[in-house]
Design a protein around this motif. Structure first.
Motif, PDB file in Angstrom:
ATOM      1  N   GLY A  10      69.676  -1.246 128.939  1.00 40.63           N
ATOM      2  CA  GLY A  10      68.401  -0.967 129.612  1.00 40.63           C
ATOM      3  C   GLY A  10      67.872  -2.188 130.362  1.00 40.63           C
ATOM      4  N   GLY A  11      67.415  -1.964 131.584  1.00 42.35           N
ATOM      5  CA  GLY A  11      66.716  -3.011 132.325  1.00 42.35           C
ATOM      6  C   GLY A  11      67.568  -4.092 132.984  1.00 42.35           C
ATOM      7  N   VAL A  12      68.893  -3.962 132.917  1.00 40.75           N
ATOM      8  CA  VAL A  12      69.738  -5.048 133.448  1.00 40.75           C
ATOM      9  C   VAL A  12      69.870  -5.051 134.976  1.00 40.75           C
ATOM     10  CG1 VAL A  12      71.145  -5.385 131.372  1.00 40.75           C
ATOM     11  CG2 VAL A  12      71.826  -3.674 133.053  1.00 40.75           C
ATOM     12  N   GLY A  13      69.574  -3.908 135.604  1.00 40.44           N
ATOM     13  CA  GLY A  13      69.690  -3.827 137.058  1.00 40.44           C
ATOM     14  C   GLY A  13      70.634  -2.725 137.542  1.00 40.44           C
ATOM     15  N   LYS A  14      70.795  -1.683 136.733  1.00 43.97           N
ATOM     16  CA  LYS A  14      71.692  -0.579 137.106  1.00 43.97           C
ATOM     17  C   LYS A  14      71.222   0.123 138.372  1.00 43.97           C
ATOM     18  CE  LYS A  14      70.831   1.411 133.178  1.00 43.97           C
ATOM     19  NZ  LYS A  14      70.099   0.296 132.553  1.00 43.97           N
ATOM     20  N   THR A  15      69.918   0.478 138.366  1.00 42.57           N
ATOM     21  CA  THR A  15      69.381   1.224 139.499  1.00 42.57           C
ATOM     22  C   THR A  15      69.468   0.378 140.767  1.00 42.57           C
ATOM     23  OG1 THR A  15      67.886   2.388 138.021  1.00 42.57           O
ATOM     24  CG2 THR A  15      67.323   2.422 140.347  1.00 42.57           C
ATOM     25  N   THR A  16      69.095  -0.888 140.636  1.00 41.07           N
ATOM     26  CA  THR A  16      69.120  -1.790 141.789  1.00 41.07           C
ATOM     27  C   THR A  16      70.543  -1.876 142.368  1.00 41.07           C
ATOM     28  OG1 THR A  16      67.391  -3.067 140.705  1.00 41.07           O
ATOM     29  CG2 THR A  16      68.571  -4.145 142.512  1.00 41.07           C
ATOM     30  N   ASP A  38      69.775   9.438 135.321  1.00 39.11           N
ATOM     31  CA  ASP A  38      68.894   8.922 134.268  1.00 39.11           C
ATOM     32  C   ASP A  38      67.633   9.782 134.269  1.00 39.11           C
ATOM     33  OD1 ASP A  38      67.276   7.544 132.589  1.00 39.11           O
ATOM     34  OD2 ASP A  38      67.414   5.626 133.617  1.00 39.11           O
ATOM     35  N   PRO A 133      70.790   4.301 130.552  1.00 38.80           N
ATOM     36  CA  PRO A 133      71.343   3.170 129.795  1.00 38.80           C
ATOM     37  C   PRO A 133      72.553   3.586 128.946  1.00 38.80           C
ATOM     38  CG  PRO A 133      68.968   3.130 129.680  1.00 38.80           C
ATOM     39  CD  PRO A 133      69.347   4.400 130.400  1.00 38.80           C
ATOM     40  N   ASN A 242      74.393  -9.706 136.796  1.00 33.80           N
ATOM     41  CA  ASN A 242      73.157  -9.711 137.582  1.00 33.80           C
ATOM     42  C   ASN A 242      72.155 -10.719 137.017  1.00 33.80           C
ATOM     43  OD1 ASN A 242      71.404  -8.733 139.607  1.00 33.80           O
ATOM     44  ND2 ASN A 242      70.372  -7.405 138.118  1.00 33.80           N
ATOM     45  N   ARG A 243      71.339 -11.277 137.890  1.00 31.56           N
ATOM     46  CA  ARG A 243      70.298 -12.246 137.496  1.00 31.56           C
ATOM     47  C   ARG A 243      70.892 -13.562 137.013  1.00 31.56           C
ATOM     48  NH1 ARG A 243      67.514  -8.131 134.497  1.00 31.56           N
ATOM     49  NH2 ARG A 243      65.911  -7.156 135.778  1.00 31.56           N
ATOM     50  N   PRO A 280      72.550 -13.296 142.150  1.00 34.34           N
ATOM     51  CA  PRO A 280      71.581 -14.275 141.638  1.00 34.34           C
ATOM     52  C   PRO A 280      70.269 -13.617 141.198  1.00 34.34           C
ATOM     53  CG  PRO A 280      71.572 -14.275 144.035  1.00 34.34           C
ATOM     54  CD  PRO A 280      72.654 -13.317 143.619  1.00 34.34           C
ATOM     55  N   LEU A 282      66.781 -13.206 141.837  1.00 33.75           N
ATOM     56  CA  LEU A 282      66.041 -13.408 143.090  1.00 33.75           C
ATOM     57  C   LEU A 282      64.599 -13.803 142.770  1.00 33.75           C
ATOM     58  CD1 LEU A 282      67.640 -10.385 144.915  1.00 33.75           C
ATOM     59  CD2 LEU A 282      68.039 -12.812 145.386  1.00 33.75           C
ATOM     60  N   ARG A 284      61.930 -12.548 143.601  1.00 34.92           N
ATOM     61  CA  ARG A 284      60.992 -11.438 143.370  1.00 34.92           C
ATOM     62  C   ARG A 284      61.774 -10.165 143.089  1.00 34.92           C
ATOM     63  NH1 ARG A 284      61.399 -12.442 148.786  1.00 34.92           N
ATOM     64  NH2 ARG A 284      59.869 -14.102 148.669  1.00 34.92           N
ATOM     65  N   GLU A 285      61.054  -9.129 142.680  1.00 34.68           N
ATOM     66  CA  GLU A 285      61.663  -7.820 142.427  1.00 34.68           C
ATOM     67  C   GLU A 285      62.450  -7.380 143.652  1.00 34.68           C
ATOM     68  OE1 GLU A 285      59.666  -4.594 139.638  1.00 34.68           O
ATOM     69  OE2 GLU A 285      58.612  -4.929 141.511  1.00 34.68           O
ATOM     70  N   VAL A 286      63.504  -6.594 143.396  1.00 30.34           N
ATOM     71  CA  VAL A 286      64.281  -6.083 144.518  1.00 30.34           C
ATOM     72  C   VAL A 286      63.784  -4.679 144.840  1.00 30.34           C
ATOM     73  CG1 VAL A 286      66.618  -5.777 145.395  1.00 30.34           C
ATOM     74  CG2 VAL A 286      66.214  -7.304 143.463  1.00 30.34           C
TER      75      VAL A 286
HETATM   76  N1  LIG Z   1      68.953  -9.912 140.749  1.00 29.35           N
HETATM   77  C1  LIG Z   1      67.674  -9.606 140.543  1.00 29.35           C
HETATM   78  N2  LIG Z   1      66.698 -10.505 140.794  1.00 29.35           N
HETATM   79  C2  LIG Z   1      65.393 -10.192 140.606  1.00 29.35           C
HETATM   80  N3  LIG Z   1      64.957  -9.025 140.164  1.00 29.35           N
HETATM   81  C3  LIG Z   1      65.881  -8.076 139.875  1.00 29.35           C
HETATM   82  C4  LIG Z   1      67.271  -8.316 140.067  1.00 29.35           C
HETATM   83  N4  LIG Z   1      67.928  -7.190 139.714  1.00 29.35           N
HETATM   84  C5  LIG Z   1      67.003  -6.299 139.336  1.00 29.35           C
HETATM   85  N5  LIG Z   1      65.770  -6.825 139.427  1.00 29.35           N
HETATM   86  C6  LIG Z   1      64.488  -6.173 139.087  1.00 29.35           C
HETATM   87  O1  LIG Z   1      64.518  -5.907 137.696  1.00 29.35           O
HETATM   88  C7  LIG Z   1      63.873  -4.683 137.408  1.00 29.35           C
HETATM   89  C8  LIG Z   1      64.819  -3.764 136.647  1.00 29.35           C
HETATM   90  O2  LIG Z   1      65.902  -3.428 137.480  1.00 29.35           O
HETATM   91  P1  LIG Z   1      66.520  -1.951 137.485  1.00 29.35           P
HETATM   92  O3  LIG Z   1      65.458  -0.926 137.538  1.00 29.35           O
HETATM   93  O4  LIG Z   1      67.566  -1.923 138.533  1.00 29.35           O
HETATM   94  O5  LIG Z   1      67.189  -1.961 136.043  1.00 29.35           O
HETATM   95  P2  LIG Z   1      67.846  -0.734 135.263  1.00 29.35           P
HETATM   96  O6  LIG Z   1      69.022  -1.287 134.537  1.00 29.35           O
HETATM   97  O7  LIG Z   1      68.084   0.396 136.180  1.00 29.35           O
HETATM   98  O8  LIG Z   1      66.689  -0.373 134.242  1.00 29.35           O
HETATM   99  P3  LIG Z   1      66.557   0.962 133.342  1.00 29.35           P
HETATM  100  O9  LIG Z   1      67.463   0.747 132.168  1.00 29.35           O
HETATM  101  O10 LIG Z   1      65.134   0.961 132.962  1.00 29.35           O
HETATM  102  O11 LIG Z   1      66.985   2.122 134.188  1.00 29.35           O
HETATM  103  C9  LIG Z   1      63.447  -4.098 138.739  1.00 29.35           C
HETATM  104  O12 LIG Z   1      62.105  -4.429 138.937  1.00 29.35           O
HETATM  105  C10 LIG Z   1      64.319  -4.817 139.743  1.00 29.35           C
HETATM  106  O13 LIG Z   1      63.701  -4.954 141.012  1.00 29.35           O
END
Ligand SMILES: Nc1ncnc2c1ncn2[C@@H]1O[C@H](COP(=O)(O)OP(=O)(O)OP(=O)(O)O)[C@@H](O)[C@H]1O
Ligand SMILES: [Mg+2]
Length: 384
Positions: A10-16, A38, A133, A242-243, A280, A282, A284-286
Motif C-alpha cells: 500500500g502507498g508505494v506508488g502503484k497508481t502513479t 483497486d 495492494p 520508487n522514491r 527518484p 520528487l 512534490r506529489e506526482v
Molecule cells: N516518486 C515519487 N515522488 C514523490 N511523490 C510520489 C512519488 N511516487 C508517488 N508519489 C506520491 O505518493 C502518493 C502515493 O502514491 P500512489 O497513489 O501512486 O501509491 P499507491 O501504491 O497506488 O497507493 P495505494 O496503495 O493507496 O493505492 C501520491 O500522492 C503520489 O503522488
C-alpha cells in the motif's frame, strides 16, 4: 494484447507508475487502456481528472476506466452467495467453505474481468492495470483453486439433484430448490474467472511490475509477493524502485536515511532476479498530466514499457536425460515454510499460507518425487 499489472504494498506508488507507464506506452505508439481494479480508485486523483466506470479518453492514445466493483458484484454474485452459504455449511470442509464464502479476492477478480472486455474490443494493444495492494491481488489469484474444487466435486451433483427435486418440491413452495438460472449464473462466473486467470498466467501476454520503496518493511513484503506470484504462475518482469533519494538530498539531515537506503538497495538487488528501474523521490506529489509525463520520461526515456523486460518464467519444467525437473523461483522462502506433495496428477505446493495445486505434465504424472531442494531462492523439484 499486452497486459501490465502494477502491484506492490500500500502507498508505494502503484497508481502513479501505472499512470506513467500508460503515458509512456502511448508515446511508444501503442493504443493504451488504463484500468483500475483497486476498489479504492485513485487514478482520477493521480491525473487530476474525473474517470468513471465508463471508458474515458485521458490523453492522446490513453483511455482509462475505474471498474465499479460493488455494482458488478451485486449483479453477478449476491444471489449465488446466498445459495452457496447454505450448501457449504453442511457439506464441505471448513477451509473450503470459508474461502468461498468470504470471497477473498473476488472483488479484484470481478474487476479484472474488464481486461477480457478490453481485449474483446480489439482496439487496444496494451492494457495497463493499477491493482489493489498486493494482498488483494494474491488472494485473487488463489481464489479459483477453491472454486475449481467446488466445481469439480459438487456442482454437477447439485445441479442434477435440483433438476430431480424441483418439480416435486415446487408444488409445495416455490424457491425451495435453487433455480436453473442460478446454476447458469454460477457457471458463467466460473468461466469468467477461469478466463481471467488464463490471461494472467499467460506469460507471453501478462507480466507484473512490482513497485517498491527502498525501505525494510516494503522490501520484505514485496519479496513474499514475488514468490507468491511465481507460485501462481504470474511472471514478474521488473521491479520499479520508487522514491529513491536523489543525489542532492543524500547529505546533511538525510545522510542517515541515505545510508539505510543504500542497504535496502543492495537487499533489493539480491532479492529480485529481474530488471530494476529507479524513480527518484520528487519534491512534490506526482499529480496531473505534466508531472506524470515527466516521471514517465525519466523512467522509460524513449524505451517501450510494453516490451517484456525479462524472459524469466515463473515455473519451468525441464527434461534432461530422462529426468524431469521443475524450477520455481521463491526468493526469500525458507525450507520450513514449504510443503510439497504429489497427489495423482497434481503437485500440491504450499509456501507459508499460500498453496497451489499444479497440474503435472503427462511426462511426469505417475512418477515418484525424487528430490526437492531450495537453493538461492529457487526451488528445484526432481522426478525419477
Ligand atoms: N516518486 C515519487 N515522488 C514523490 N511523490 C510520489 C512519488 N511516487 C508517488 N508519489 C506520491 O505518493 C502518493 C502515493 O502514491 P500512489 O497513489 O501512486 O501509491 P499507491 O501504491 O497506488 O497507493 P495505494 O496503495 O493507496 O493505492 C501520491 O500522492 C503520489 O503522488
Ligand atoms: Mg493506488
Amino acid at each position: 494484447m499486452r497486459v501490465l499489472l502494477h502491484t506492490g504494498k500500500g502507498g508505494v506508488g502503484k497508481t502513479t507508475h501505472a499512470a506513467a507507464t500508460a503515458l509512456a506506452a502511448a508515446r511508444a505508439g501503442h493504443r493504451v487502456f488504463l484500468l483500475s481494479s483497486d476498489p479504492a480508485h485513485s487514478l482520477g486523483d493521480s491525473f487530476g481528472l474525473p474517470i468513471g466506470s465508463r471508458p474515458t479518453e485521458l490523453a492522446p492514445g490513453v483511455v482509462a476506466q475505474e471498474v465499479a466493483v460493488l455494482e458488478e458484484l451485486e449483479r453477478s454474485w449476491s444471489e449465488i452467495q446466498g445459495w452457496l452459504r447454505g450448501l457449504l455449511r453442511d457439506e464441505t470442509d471448513d477451509i473450503l467453505a470459508d474461502e468461498l464464502l468470504v470471497f477473498p479476492g473476488l472483488e479484484e477478480l470481478v474487476s479484472l474481468r474488464a481486461i477480457r472486455e478490453v481485449e474483446a474490443m480489439g482496439e487496444f494493444d496494451v492494457c495497463v492495470v493499477d491493482c489493489a495492494p498486493t494482498g488483494a491481488t494474491l488472494r485473487m489469484l488463489r481464489f479459483p483453486d477453491a472454486l475449481r474444487i467446488f466445481m469439480e466435486s459438487f456442482f454437477d451433483l447439485k445441479r442434477q439433484g435440483a433438476r430431480v427435486l424441483r418439480p416435486i418440491l415446487d408444488r409445495f413452495r416455490e424457491g425451495l430448490v435453487p433455480s436453473e438460472d442460478l446454476f447458469e449464473a454460477f457457471e458463467r462466473l466460473y468461466s469468467d474467472i477461469d478466463q481471467v486467470q488464463r490471461i494472467l498466467r499467460d506469460t507471453t501476454r501478462t507480466t507484473a511490475r512490482l513497485v517498491v520503496n527502498p525501505s525494510r518493511l516494503v522490501v520484505a513484503e514485496t519479496r513474499r509477493s514475488y514468490a507468491y506470484l511465481c507460485l501462481y504462475g504470474v511472471a514478474t518482469d521488473a521491479v520499479i524502485v520508487n522514491r529513491v533519494l536523489p543525489e542532492e538530498a543524500r547529505r546533511g539531515y538525510f545522510a542517515r536515511w541515505a545510508r539505510r537506503e543504500q542497504e535496502e538497495m543492495a537487499e533489493i538487488e539480491a532479492s529480485f532476479p529481474v530488471p530494476r528501474l529507479q524513480a527518484p523521490l520528487l519534491p512534490r506529489e506526482v499529480r496531473g498530466l505534466e508531472a506524470l509525463e515527466s516521471l514517465a520520461e525519466s523512467l522509460w526515456a524513449g524505451r517501450d514499457p510494453a516490451e517484456r523486460l525479462t524472459t524469466e518464467e515463473p515455473i519451468v519444467i525441464e527434461k534432461q536425460r530422462g529426468r524431469v525437473r521443475i524450477r520455481l523461483a521463491l526468493p526469500g522462502a525458507r525450507k520450513e515454510e514449504l510443503d510439497l506433495k504429489v497427489r495423482g496428477t497434481e503437485l500440491f505446493l504450499r509456501v507459508r499460507d499460500a498453496s497451489r495445486c499444479l497440474a503435472l505434465p503427462d511426462s511426469v504424472s505417475g512418477r515418484a518425487l525424487e528430490s526437492a531442494r531450495l537453493e538461492d531462492g529457487v526451488l528445484w523439484i526432481e522426478f525419477a
